[in-house]
Every structure is written in C-alpha cells, then in structure tokens.
Design a protein around this motif. Structure first.
Motif, PDB file in Angstrom:
ATOM      1  N   GLY A 124      58.150  54.089 -56.944  1.00 20.78           N
ATOM      2  CA  GLY A 124      59.123  53.139 -57.472  1.00 20.78           C
ATOM      3  C   GLY A 124      60.226  53.773 -58.294  1.00 20.78           C
ATOM      4  N   ARG A 125      60.711  54.948 -57.865  1.00 23.35           N
ATOM      5  CA  ARG A 125      61.777  55.691 -58.544  1.00 23.35           C
ATOM      6  C   ARG A 125      61.363  56.223 -59.923  1.00 23.35           C
ATOM      7  N   ASP A 126      60.073  56.321 -60.164  1.00 18.70           N
ATOM      8  CA  ASP A 126      59.562  56.879 -61.421  1.00 18.70           C
ATOM      9  C   ASP A 126      59.292  58.366 -61.205  1.00 18.70           C
ATOM     10  N   LEU A 127      60.293  59.191 -61.525  1.00 20.09           N
ATOM     11  CA  LEU A 127      60.195  60.631 -61.283  1.00 20.09           C
ATOM     12  C   LEU A 127      59.049  61.258 -62.066  1.00 20.09           C
ATOM     13  N   GLU A 128      58.833  60.805 -63.280  1.00 21.24           N
ATOM     14  CA  GLU A 128      57.754  61.388 -64.093  1.00 21.24           C
ATOM     15  C   GLU A 128      56.396  61.110 -63.456  1.00 21.24           C
ATOM     16  N   ALA A 129      56.165  59.895 -62.959  1.00 18.59           N
ATOM     17  CA  ALA A 129      54.893  59.578 -62.303  1.00 18.59           C
ATOM     18  C   ALA A 129      54.719  60.418 -61.036  1.00 18.59           C
ATOM     19  N   MET A 130      55.789  60.578 -60.291  1.00 24.39           N
ATOM     20  CA  MET A 130      55.726  61.371 -59.071  1.00 24.39           C
ATOM     21  C   MET A 130      55.430  62.840 -59.389  1.00 24.39           C
ATOM     22  N   THR A 131      56.090  63.369 -60.398  1.00 29.88           N
ATOM     23  CA  THR A 131      55.894  64.766 -60.780  1.00 29.88           C
ATOM     24  C   THR A 131      54.483  64.992 -61.310  1.00 29.88           C
ATOM     25  N   ARG A 132      53.980  64.055 -62.084  1.00 33.61           N
ATOM     26  CA  ARG A 132      52.590  64.184 -62.560  1.00 33.61           C
ATOM     27  C   ARG A 132      51.641  64.257 -61.375  1.00 33.61           C
ATOM     28  N   HIS A 133      51.812  63.362 -60.413  1.00 41.02           N
ATOM     29  CA  HIS A 133      50.928  63.321 -59.243  1.00 41.02           C
ATOM     30  C   HIS A 133      51.023  64.598 -58.412  1.00 41.02           C
ATOM     31  N   LEU A 134      52.240  65.040 -58.107  1.00 46.23           N
ATOM     32  CA  LEU A 134      52.425  66.167 -57.196  1.00 46.23           C
ATOM     33  C   LEU A 134      52.303  67.541 -57.847  1.00 46.23           C
ATOM     34  N   VAL A 135      52.605  67.629 -59.142  1.00 46.38           N
ATOM     35  CA  VAL A 135      52.627  68.935 -59.804  1.00 46.38           C
ATOM     36  C   VAL A 135      51.542  69.068 -60.877  1.00 46.38           C
ATOM     37  N   ASP A 136      51.519  68.147 -61.814  1.00 45.52           N
ATOM     38  CA  ASP A 136      50.668  68.314 -62.997  1.00 45.52           C
ATOM     39  C   ASP A 136      49.194  68.024 -62.765  1.00 45.52           C
ATOM     40  N   ASP A 137      48.873  67.017 -61.961  1.00 46.42           N
ATOM     41  CA  ASP A 137      47.490  66.569 -61.817  1.00 46.42           C
ATOM     42  C   ASP A 137      46.721  67.287 -60.710  1.00 46.42           C
ATOM     43  N   VAL A 138      47.273  68.349 -60.176  1.00 49.86           N
ATOM     44  CA  VAL A 138      46.638  69.094 -59.094  1.00 49.86           C
ATOM     45  C   VAL A 138      45.907  70.292 -59.698  1.00 49.86           C
ATOM     46  N   ALA A 139      44.621  70.383 -59.424  1.00 51.87           N
ATOM     47  CA  ALA A 139      43.810  71.448 -60.027  1.00 51.87           C
ATOM     48  C   ALA A 139      44.164  72.834 -59.493  1.00 51.87           C
ATOM     49  N   VAL A 140      44.304  72.987 -58.189  1.00 50.66           N
ATOM     50  CA  VAL A 140      44.544  74.304 -57.591  1.00 50.66           C
ATOM     51  C   VAL A 140      45.889  74.335 -56.866  1.00 50.66           C
ATOM     52  N   GLY A 141      46.099  73.440 -55.932  1.00 45.50           N
ATOM     53  CA  GLY A 141      47.315  73.378 -55.128  1.00 45.50           C
ATOM     54  C   GLY A 141      47.094  72.357 -54.022  1.00 45.50           C
ATOM     55  N   TRP A 142      48.056  72.246 -53.147  1.00 48.60           N
ATOM     56  CA  TRP A 142      47.968  71.315 -52.029  1.00 48.60           C
ATOM     57  C   TRP A 142      47.731  72.080 -50.738  1.00 48.60           C
ATOM     58  N   GLU A 143      46.789  71.615 -49.932  1.00 44.37           N
ATOM     59  CA  GLU A 143      46.671  72.120 -48.577  1.00 44.37           C
ATOM     60  C   GLU A 143      47.777  71.473 -47.746  1.00 44.37           C
ATOM     61  N   GLU A 144      47.935  70.158 -47.940  1.00 50.50           N
ATOM     62  CA  GLU A 144      48.914  69.404 -47.166  1.00 50.50           C
ATOM     63  C   GLU A 144      49.311  68.140 -47.915  1.00 50.50           C
ATOM     64  N   LEU A 145      50.594  67.794 -47.828  1.00 52.97           N
ATOM     65  CA  LEU A 145      51.066  66.504 -48.324  1.00 52.97           C
ATOM     66  C   LEU A 145      51.034  65.542 -47.148  1.00 52.97           C
ATOM     67  N   GLY A 146      50.414  64.374 -47.348  1.00 47.17           N
ATOM     68  CA  GLY A 146      50.187  63.463 -46.237  1.00 47.17           C
ATOM     69  C   GLY A 146      50.975  62.182 -46.285  1.00 47.17           C
ATOM     70  N   SER A 147      50.689  61.350 -45.297  1.00 49.27           N
ATOM     71  CA  SER A 147      51.399  60.085 -45.152  1.00 49.27           C
ATOM     72  C   SER A 147      51.034  59.075 -46.233  1.00 49.27           C
TER      73      SER A 147
END
Length: 187
Positions: A42-65
């Motif tokens: 919903g255009r909340d950049l901070e929420a998106m950044t937390r989900h994609l960057v901050d809340d990831v323990a190791v990294g992403w294998e794949e970003l999905g649908s």
C-alpha cells in the motif's frame, strides 16, 4: 544458472541489504518490486523494506508471486503467466561445519566480492537499479511505474532520476608542482 542480486535500503554512505539468489534481472525484479510497493504494501516503503531487507535472517533464494498480493488479477496473470510461486528464504542452508548460516549482507563496500550482478536500492522516490559489475549507482525507476512496463529494456524505464553521481572524493587535493596545475598533477 542464477543471476544473483541484492535488495537494499539506502544508508548515509551507500546502502545495506541482503542477497537474492534467483533471477535477479531487472525484467524479473522490477515488476515484482513496483507491484509489491503499489499493492501489497500500500505504498508503505518502510513496511516493504522491513519485509524484504530487515526481517530476513540470511537472504532470499527467490522473490515470489506472493509479493503481488492485492494487485489486480490482470496484472498478476500477466506477471506470473497464471503460475504462482512462493518467496523462499535461504534460512535452510547447511554450512560445512554445521553452524547456523549467517546473514548474507551486501553493502557498497562488500558488493565487489560477492556473486551479484544487479542491485536494487529501495529509495523514497523509486527503486535504484544498477549492474554491479559496471556501476556503483543507477537510474531510479519511479514507484508509480506501470508494472507491465518492458523492464527488460532500460530505455523504456520510467525513471525519476538518471544514475546518481559517485560521492565526492574526500581525499586531499594533490599539491601542484612548479609549472603544472593541480589538475595536471593528478594525472
């Protein structure tokens, strides 16, 4: 073959983010990121950044649908071909010594030593995209971009700014020698 990339947040000196293992090309990542920003978060950049960057323990294998949740069905169908897939993290890695895996952090100082070809920095005005082998910055693609834009063609990217200039040098200027200018002394 995978195309490694990273997703990051800006910092005072550059960026800090996490590794993404699979399909890191702009044609793959930009539609997901733009759509996720517009709909799922919903255009909340901070929420998106937390989900994609901050809340990831190791990294992403794949970003999905699942990043397309909330988007109109036509956009989801166009971006997925009707075949949804989940985002997957790298939390299940096994290290040679059996210790828990550690976060695969990517910064402007570590990126050169990592197997990543593309970088995506989530900025307030849009997502900065750059090929890590050739540049330390890139154009910023507008968050208002149509998710169905041809992101495989950089000339069609709706950008809000061209590539950022490198940060100014903090090195002291070289002293001029007699008969030369400071510029000539640097060469």
């Amino acid at each position: 073959m995978t195309t490694g990339s990273f997703i990051a947040r800006p910092t005072a000196t550059g960026y800090t983010g996490v590794y993404v293992s699979f399909d890191g090309t702009p044609a793959s990542k930009l539609p997901l990121l733009v759509t996720a920003f517009q709909y799922r978060f919903g255009r909340d950049l901070e929420a998106m950044t937390r989900h994609l960057v901050d809340d990831v323990a190791v990294g992403w294998e794949e970003l999905g649908s699942d990043l397309l949740d909330g988007a109109p069905p036509g956009i989801v169908a166009a971006l997925t071909g009707g075949q949804p897939w989940p985002s997957r993290t790298l939390d299940n890695l096994i290290t040679p010594d059996g210790s828990p895996p550690t976060r695969i952090t990517v910064t402007e100082t570590t990126v050169a030593n990592m197997d990543v070809e593309w970088g995506y920095v989530l900025r307030p005005s849009g997502v900065e995209v750059f090929p890590t082998m050739y540049a330390t910055s890139g154009p910023v693609v507008d968050w208002d971009a149509d998710p169905l834009t041809d992101f495989g063609n950089p000339a069609s990217w709706p950008t809000v700014t061209p590539a950022r200039s490198p940060a100014p040098s903090t090195a002291s200027p070289l002293p001029a020698t007699p008969g030369t200018s400071r510029t000539a002394a640097r060469r």
